[in-house]
Design an enzyme around this catalytic site. Structure first.
Site, PDB file in Angstrom:
ATOM      1  N   SER A 143      34.208  19.297  19.139  1.00  0.00           N
ATOM      2  CA  SER A 143      34.387  19.884  17.806  1.00  0.00           C
ATOM      3  C   SER A 143      35.222  18.918  16.979  1.00  0.00           C
ATOM      4  CB  SER A 143      35.118  21.217  17.921  1.00  0.00           C
ATOM      5  OG  SER A 143      35.567  21.637  16.636  1.00  0.00           O
ATOM      6  N   TYR A 156      42.018  25.701  21.220  1.00  0.00           N
ATOM      7  CA  TYR A 156      40.646  25.185  21.082  1.00  0.00           C
ATOM      8  C   TYR A 156      40.661  23.671  20.819  1.00  0.00           C
ATOM      9  CZ  TYR A 156      35.840  25.181  19.113  1.00  0.00           C
ATOM     10  OH  TYR A 156      34.520  24.951  18.833  1.00  0.00           O
ATOM     11  N   LYS A 160      39.046  20.809  23.177  1.00  0.00           N
ATOM     12  CA  LYS A 160      37.996  19.901  22.681  1.00  0.00           C
ATOM     13  C   LYS A 160      38.466  18.452  22.708  1.00  0.00           C
ATOM     14  CE  LYS A 160      34.846  23.042  21.772  1.00  0.00           C
ATOM     15  NZ  LYS A 160      33.675  23.147  22.656  1.00  0.00           N
TER      16      LYS A 160
HETATM   17  P1  NDP Z   1      28.314  31.294  20.333  1.00  0.00           P
HETATM   18  O1  NDP Z   1      29.488  32.199  20.394  1.00  0.00           O
HETATM   19  O2  NDP Z   1      27.240  31.550  19.346  1.00  0.00           O
HETATM   20  O3  NDP Z   1      27.651  31.174  21.784  1.00  0.00           O
HETATM   21  C1  NDP Z   1      28.474  30.895  22.878  1.00  0.00           C
HETATM   22  C2  NDP Z   1      27.621  30.718  24.105  1.00  0.00           C
HETATM   23  O4  NDP Z   1      28.480  30.356  25.198  1.00  0.00           O
HETATM   24  C3  NDP Z   1      26.890  31.966  24.529  1.00  0.00           C
HETATM   25  O5  NDP Z   1      25.652  31.574  25.073  1.00  0.00           O
HETATM   26  C4  NDP Z   1      27.799  32.555  25.609  1.00  0.00           C
HETATM   27  O6  NDP Z   1      27.094  33.342  26.583  1.00  0.00           O
HETATM   28  C5  NDP Z   1      28.295  31.275  26.266  1.00  0.00           C
HETATM   29  N1  NDP Z   1      29.542  31.407  26.994  1.00  0.00           N
HETATM   30  C6  NDP Z   1      30.762  31.754  26.536  1.00  0.00           C
HETATM   31  N2  NDP Z   1      31.667  31.731  27.525  1.00  0.00           N
HETATM   32  C7  NDP Z   1      31.002  31.358  28.645  1.00  0.00           C
HETATM   33  C8  NDP Z   1      31.366  31.153  30.005  1.00  0.00           C
HETATM   34  N3  NDP Z   1      32.643  31.310  30.429  1.00  0.00           N
HETATM   35  N4  NDP Z   1      30.406  30.782  30.892  1.00  0.00           N
HETATM   36  C9  NDP Z   1      29.130  30.601  30.498  1.00  0.00           C
HETATM   37  N5  NDP Z   1      28.725  30.793  29.221  1.00  0.00           N
HETATM   38  C10 NDP Z   1      29.644  31.152  28.317  1.00  0.00           C
HETATM   39  O7  NDP Z   1      28.957  29.825  20.115  1.00  0.00           O
HETATM   40  P2  NDP Z   1      28.403  28.543  19.350  1.00  0.00           P
HETATM   41  O8  NDP Z   1      26.959  28.388  19.575  1.00  0.00           O
HETATM   42  O9  NDP Z   1      28.930  28.552  17.973  1.00  0.00           O
HETATM   43  O10 NDP Z   1      29.205  27.394  20.106  1.00  0.00           O
HETATM   44  C11 NDP Z   1      28.612  26.599  21.113  1.00  0.00           C
HETATM   45  C12 NDP Z   1      29.511  25.400  21.380  1.00  0.00           C
HETATM   46  O11 NDP Z   1      29.663  24.660  20.174  1.00  0.00           O
HETATM   47  C13 NDP Z   1      30.909  25.798  21.823  1.00  0.00           C
HETATM   48  O12 NDP Z   1      31.387  24.860  22.770  1.00  0.00           O
HETATM   49  C14 NDP Z   1      31.704  25.689  20.542  1.00  0.00           C
HETATM   50  O13 NDP Z   1      33.066  25.438  20.787  1.00  0.00           O
HETATM   51  C15 NDP Z   1      31.028  24.477  19.894  1.00  0.00           C
HETATM   52  N6  NDP Z   1      31.238  24.391  18.472  1.00  0.00           N
HETATM   53  C16 NDP Z   1      30.836  25.385  17.625  1.00  0.00           C
HETATM   54  C17 NDP Z   1      31.061  25.273  16.269  1.00  0.00           C
HETATM   55  C18 NDP Z   1      30.659  26.315  15.313  1.00  0.00           C
HETATM   56  O14 NDP Z   1      31.053  26.193  14.117  1.00  0.00           O
HETATM   57  N7  NDP Z   1      29.893  27.326  15.672  1.00  0.00           N
HETATM   58  C19 NDP Z   1      31.741  24.091  15.724  1.00  0.00           C
HETATM   59  C20 NDP Z   1      32.111  23.098  16.690  1.00  0.00           C
HETATM   60  C21 NDP Z   1      31.858  23.263  18.001  1.00  0.00           C
HETATM   61  P3  NDP Z   1      26.801  34.932  26.340  1.00  0.00           P
HETATM   62  O15 NDP Z   1      25.640  34.994  25.361  1.00  0.00           O
HETATM   63  O16 NDP Z   1      26.423  35.451  27.653  1.00  0.00           O
HETATM   64  O17 NDP Z   1      28.040  35.513  25.781  1.00  0.00           O
END
Ligand code: NDP
Length: 248
Positions: A143, A156, A160
């Protein structure tokens, strides 16, 4: 023939948001995909269904990446289904945003354990397969918060930033075995992770983005697929921002 034909990919947190878009893009380019999720089995099954509808192959695998045994089971399920693993995308992530003064140890541990230790567990579980076959692509989703810091995200941003050092170390340790490791650092992307941020804050964020809009998951997925492809064979240890210019 697609450029990732018959490659096998594991995408952690593939059920929703950015991970979902990465699963669909990798499958569209020919990968067999293990769609990992923690709680939301229905969403993961929907991703599998979409991939199969498009003529691809995928499995949904439940597992909490913060647990080493779950990461090992995820890799085993993938090996059982497809015989190998070529690509690991460390995408699973959570936030527990609050100013440091109010941040609890539990907030810290939960975010570090999923976002940073989760990647450690998954790489540990997969590296033997990649080293043995002298081929691997490890792509972690960081991130811009991990590069520039962000008020309210000490946990966070630390996780990251930790992924940056982890990625560069993997690049050094595994390069001789033809395993590359790179990090993609998104800015603000429209997903459920950012859905609860107040409108006033999002308006201020958009003012700071040279491209004047938030990112979409589909803005992130193609660079991940590129880093997984043979076209990126000589790229390792890199951090690539996909943020509309936010971190400039
Ligand atoms: P979402 O909240 O939309 O999705 C998160 C996903 O991670 C889901 O599939 C969830 O599964 C899964 N998850 C969470 N915890 C665990 C765990 N302990 N084990 C396995 N799976 C897990 O997040 P985003 O798509 O927004 O984010 C995805 C990545 O991108 C993250 O690493 C985030 O930090 C990074 N990111 C996001 C940004 C943003 O603005 N959205 C910006 C910068 C980075 P389930 O569906 O079962 O809950």
């Amino acid at each position: 023939m697609s450029d990732l034909e018959d490659r096998v990919a594991i995408v952690t947190g593939g059920s929703r948001g950015i991970g979902r878009a990465i699963c669909l893009e990798l499958a569209r380019r020919g990968c067999k995909v293990a769609v990992n999720y923690r709680n939301n089995g229905e969403a993961a099954a929907e991703v599998v269904r979409l991939i199969e509808q498009g003529g691809g192959q995928a499995i949904a695998v439940q597992g909490d990446v913060s647990r080493g045994a779950d990461a090992e089971a995820l890799v085993k399920a993938t090996l059982d289904a497809y015989g190998t693993v070529d690509i690991l995308v460390n995408n699973a992530g959570i936030t527990r945003d609050t100013l440091l003064a109010r941040m609890t140890e539990d907030d810290w541990d939960a975010v570090l354990n999923t976002n940073l230790k989760g990647a450690f567990h998954c790489v540990k579980a997969v590296q033997r397969t990649m080293i043995r076959k002298r081929y691997g692509r490890i792509i972690s989703i960081g991130s811009v918060s991990g590069l520039a810091g962000n008020a309210g995200q000490a946990n966070y941003a630390a996780a990251k930033a930790g992924l940056v050092g982890f990625t560069k170390t993997l690049a050094r340790e595994l390069g001789a075995r033809n395993v590359t490791a790179n990090l993609v650092a998104p800015g603000f992307v429209t997903t459920e992770l950012t859905a609860n941020l107040p409108d006033s804050m999002m308006e201020k964020v958009i003012e700071r983005i040279p491209l004047s809009r938030l990112g979409q998951p589909e803005d992130i997925a193609p660079i991940v697929a590129f880093l997984a492809s043979d076209a990126a064979a000589y790229i390792t240890g890199q951090v690539i921002c996909v943020d509309g210019g936010l971190a400039l």
